[in-house]
Motif scaffolding. Structure first.
Motif: not given
Length: 240
Positions: A156-159, A91-101, A183-191, A40-45
């Motif tokens: 910020x998936x909790x949005x 460690x091992x390069x992967x091509x699959x994935x997703x960026x949620x904005x 890897x998740x940037x969030x403000x959520x105390x739950x997550x 998780x990445x946390x911090x103010x806006x």
């Protein structure tokens, strides 16, 4: 684990007083280890957590407006200016994935609607994301499009998620944790309460790893729940 290190090429920055190179965490930033599969990445806006996540997404060849490397559409100001000065070690390069904005998810949903593929909704619960509530559309993506041997970057998936649905996301992460990386940037105390996750704090200078109980999200939420009247009295003191 797939991504293991994020390195900053600070010596190549042409003009450090220009955004995003003047974000405070970059002043002493050299390298960031990603030690496990949930970080998780946390911090103010404005602290830079989303900026770094976006740069990682760009270097993974994901659409920085949101999506995977197969989603080709444009959103104004969706590019990353930082990624030219970031290097990733795998460690091992992967091509699959997703960026949620979260802030451009509407445009992503519109992009899916415009595709001519007859099976375009298979990965989203069988119907247009625009025909689901905001929270339902996020969970449809997580449940149907996420899989193994992938890296998921969530800004910020909790949005769009209620507390109950944030717990649902945590279960999805748990189901995939051993074969996918988050890897998740969030403000959520739950997550942020996800067990054994690494939490990096972007506030107050250099990035530093902190415990869940040290995050301002946990501290403020706990104080509010334990002494709501006192917190509100302090907050509104000068308005009485």
């Amino acid at each position: 684990m797939y991504l293991k290190t994020v390195r900053y090429l600070s010596e190549k920055i042409p003009e450090k007083q220009r955004y995003p190179f003047n974000i405070s965490f970059l002043e002493d930033f050299n390298e960031l280890d990603i030690p496990n599969n949930v970080t998780f990445f946390v911090g103010e806006n404005g602290s830079g957590k989303s900026t770094l996540l976006e740069a990682i997404a760009d270097l993974c060849d994901f659409n920085t407006a949101g999506g995977s490397r197969n989603h080709l559409y444009d959103v104004h100001e969706a590019g990353s200016h930082l990624s030219d000065y970031i290097r990733l070690s795998w460690e091992q390069k992967v091509a699959r994935g997703f960026f949620l904005r979260a802030e451009t998810f509407y445009q992503f949903a519109s992009h899916i609607d415009q595709l001519e593929d007859g099976r375009k909704y298979d990965a989203y619960g069988g119907k247009s994301l625009h025909h689901q509530s905001h929270g339902e559309s996020f969970l449809s993506l997580f449940r149907h499009a996420f899989g193994e041997k992938s890296i998921y970057l969530l800004d910020e998936p909790e949005a769009a998620l209620s507390p109950t649905r944030q717990l649902s996301l945590m279960r999805i992460i748990k189901e995939l944790e051993h074969d996918a990386q988050f890897i998740i940037a969030t403000h959520s105390p739950i997550l942020l309460g996800y067990p054994n996750a690494t939490i990096y704090n972007f506030d107050d200078g250099p990035i530093n790893e902190i415990r869940y109980e040290e995050t301002i999200h946990y501290i403020l939420t706990r104080r509010y729940l334990e002494a709501k009247d006192k917190v509100l009295a302090e907050l509104f003191l000068d308005l009485e």
